[in-house]
Scaffold this active site. Sequence first.
Site, short mmCIF file in Angstrom:
data_model
loop_
_atom_site.label_atom_id
_atom_site.label_comp_id
_atom_site.label_asym_id
_atom_site.label_seq_id
_atom_site.Cartn_x
_atom_site.Cartn_y
_atom_site.Cartn_z
N GLN A 92 0.81 -1.34 0.06
CA GLN A 92 0.17 -0.06 -0.17
C GLN A 92 0.99 1.26 0.01
O GLN A 92 1.43 1.71 1.12
CB GLN A 92 -0.96 -0.04 1.34
CG GLN A 92 -1.77 1.13 1.42
CD GLN A 92 -2.83 0.91 2.69
OE1 GLN A 92 -2.64 0.12 3.43
NE2 GLN A 92 -3.65 1.95 2.64
N GLY A 93 0.88 1.88 -1.08
CA GLY A 93 1.86 3.23 -1.19
C GLY A 93 1.07 4.35 -0.87
O GLY A 93 0.78 5.22 -1.83
N TYR A 94 0.52 4.71 0.15
CA TYR A 94 -0.22 6.06 0.59
C TYR A 94 0.86 7.07 1.26
O TYR A 94 1.03 8.13 0.64
CB TYR A 94 -1.25 5.48 1.45
CG TYR A 94 -2.60 4.96 1.17
CD1 TYR A 94 -2.68 4.55 -0.28
CD2 TYR A 94 -3.72 5.21 2.03
CE1 TYR A 94 -3.85 4.10 -0.77
CE2 TYR A 94 -4.93 4.54 1.17
CZ TYR A 94 -5.05 4.03 0.00
OH TYR A 94 -6.16 3.70 -0.56
N SER A 95 1.29 6.52 2.54
CA SER A 95 1.91 7.57 3.28
C SER A 95 3.42 8.13 2.62
O SER A 95 4.07 7.30 1.82
CB SER A 95 2.65 6.92 4.43
OG SER A 95 1.38 6.38 5.33
N GLU A 115 -10.64 -1.87 4.88
CA GLU A 115 -9.68 -2.13 5.81
C GLU A 115 -10.40 -2.51 7.22
O GLU A 115 -9.96 -2.94 8.01
CB GLU A 115 -8.66 -0.88 5.88
CG GLU A 115 -7.29 -1.24 6.70
CD GLU A 115 -6.23 -0.09 6.34
OE1 GLU A 115 -5.02 -0.57 6.62
OE2 GLU A 115 -6.47 0.84 6.16
N ASN A 152 -4.81 7.36 16.72
CA ASN A 152 -6.28 7.57 17.53
C ASN A 152 -6.61 8.91 17.61
O ASN A 152 -7.79 9.30 17.79
CB ASN A 152 -5.60 7.24 18.92
CG ASN A 152 -5.74 5.87 19.32
OD1 ASN A 152 -5.91 4.92 18.48
ND2 ASN A 152 -5.79 5.46 20.52
#
Lengths: 352, 394
Positions: B131-134, B249, B373
């Site tokens: 997963q290449g998000y951040s 997710e 959170n």
Amino acid sequence: MDFTFTEDQLAFKEAISRFLMTEAPPEMLRDIWETEDGRSPELRRKIAEQGLMALSVPEEQGGLGMDDIAWSLLTQELGYYAIPDSMADTAYVAAGLLRALPDGTTGREDMLTRVADGSIRIAISHSINPLVADVHLADKIIVEHQGAIHLVSREQAGYERNESIDSSRRLSKISVTPTADSQIAAADTGAAIWEQTLNRGALAVAGQSLGLAQRMLDLSVDYAVQRKQFGKPIGSFQAVKHKLADVVSGIEFAKPTLYRAAYALANNDARADLYVSHAKLASCEAAWVAARHGIQVHGAMGYTWEADLQMFMKRAWALNASWGTRDFHRQRIADDILADDAQIGPRYTFGE
Amino acid sequence: MKLTFNAADERFREDIASWLQAHLVGEFEHLKFRGGPGDEHMFPEERKRWEQELAAGGWVGIGWPEACGGRGASIEQQVIFAEEYARAGAPGRIGHIGEGLAGPTIIAFGTPEQKAKYLPGILNGTEFWCQGYSEPSAGSDLANVRTRAVRDPDSGRWRITGQKIWTSLAHESQWCFVLARTEPGSVAHRGLGFFLVRMAQPEITVRPIEQLTGTSEFNEVFFDDALAEDLVGEPGDGWRIAMTLLGFERGVSTLGQQMQFQNELDEIIRIARSNGAASDPAIRQRIAEAHTGLRLMRYNALRMLSGDERSGPDSSALVYKLHWASWHRNLGALAMDVLGPEAELLDGAPYELTRLQSLFLFTRSDTIYGGTNQIQRNIIAERGLGMPKEAKGR
Ligand SMILES: Cc1cc2nc3c(=O)[nH]c(=O)nc-3n(C[C@H](O)[C@H](O)[C@H](O)COP(=O)(O)OP(=O)(O)OC[C@H]3O[C@@H](n4cnc5c(N)ncnc54)[C@H](O)[C@@H]3O)c2cc1C
């Protein structure tokens, strides 16, 4: 009622703090921890030159003759700079034990002299800790056996190393067969000394935990100021600010419990157990919260090996259960205040 | 409301249980209870073969529609699958990002050609995804991605330049889905695209990042004019697709996770009973709380998945991540306290963690990845309760 420290005590603490800041930066600690022994004789020599090893050795043996109260400041510095166990174990806990032995006890004066000049490492084996710190380099090991005090050399003790989650720790399981020759104090004198030693060990952990908490807080505040998300420093978000405000509250409230307990130990207060357990619980809790909020504020960065935060978190986690778990210390408090003749009520607020 | 399984469900349970019993043997035997949270770097090759074994049994993508090669299994059956999988101690799924995230996204937004191209590799357990998000400056502020995608005017193909970070399992994956900016100069949620990128190309460099566990499960990934195989949806659809994916997710894929949690709690209880910690009243109460918290999680997940209308527009989903992440973090701490002074002792040198230490350290990150959170609470308050947004810097 006076919670303040003397000029001497504060000046000494300042000097040690400045010294450790330049002589024990995290990069250097990492290098030292990577070595097999995990210790730097060089750093230890320099620390001894600063007089830290001599702090609570009596003046007759070349020491400074200070007490637990001075140590309550210095253990915080040792924690802040993540200085490995053997320093506090030898210079504070072992020196305290030796001092308490009757004059003329085998090896007492000689060892105290050597503690003061930095030429001896002493490890302490107490049944409350399943493993012993820094046996691998110890010149002497003081061993608890059914209340009696035994003294052995490393060669006489079989030991087996066991790694810790905290890379600065060097722990070993030891096997010692106590003999009449190794005994330096029988249980009738020894038991009380061991009780005091346990308290001193717990207080050393409490002080270091507070220092660690302060370091984690400082690292987190720095990070929160620098790191930007949503176009502003994350430290400007209330959720982040409040976490760190909680950390500082925990630290500040724990400090006087540490000082109270140190005072009790220095003055042979009959309720020292109670005060020490307060300090141990409050300080370890402060460190625990500092780690939890510290990593949270750092985000994924805090979960890396590279970020220094992990060094201090792991040390705090590892020390948490040494010299008595939370359960042990809560139990001691409960035993005191729930006893039939418990000294509770307004008269005993300060326990005088 | 109906809280029992029917006869067909029970037959399904027998099927999966006996299949696992027959197949989780031989070369797979030693994978039992491995590869879970904090252990994800272990036995990658064996676990990939295990994915193929599962696939051959028809157990990958069971919840996918039949038209896409799945079994169209009901929620009940997916629950059962997760329960039996965990009960057997079957290994952590190295294919979970493909099966749980990439696949469902392609099913929802992909063209028929894209489905035909990508789904089989996931279903037969041969192709793995990351997963290449951040990015360094796009963590909680995911919409701040700077990675650029430029369309080559001649070939019409997209090329990607930029840096991703914290990319889990990038070093084990053939494919990465990448969120990148298609519109130069665009900001925030607008102007993003959702790309499918093949990892094996010289224009991509993967560098492991060492975690505080001493192991490396996540990576930095550098794209230097790398070719994107496909764009899902249109340029500009990226944010919407990325967000839908985050919904997956929180969905069915969490069922297996809960069963994993149950295994961990059981292990902690076992140790507490054998080392005497269970006689400490404080520990007893925390174990009871942990047990209750896990039940809350489970019931909430089942309610969420069965789509209770009156629980409002996915407010059960909004609170879910916050609950499990905090619960799991506390479980890690409980594990350490149950172990007492032994908790700090490693299995061996160099830095070989015990299972519960891995759990403890890994759970320090649960409240960070997949939305911290703090971000979860912001979402609950702003989206769930309609409260005003905190001022942002831009
Ligand atoms: C183990 C692990 C695996 C990961 N795997 C992947 C992966 O496979 N692919 C991927 O793309 N990413 C992955 N990530 C990255 C993860 O999604 C990010 O860590 C997460 O989004 C948080 O971003 P950050 O780490 O940059 O923290 P930051 O966003 O910098 O946050 C730092 C702190 O600031 C707080 N904060 C930030 N903004 C606000 C706000 N508006 N209000 C209040 N508080 C705020 C945060 O809550 C946090 O406490 C992974 C992370 C971890 C730890």
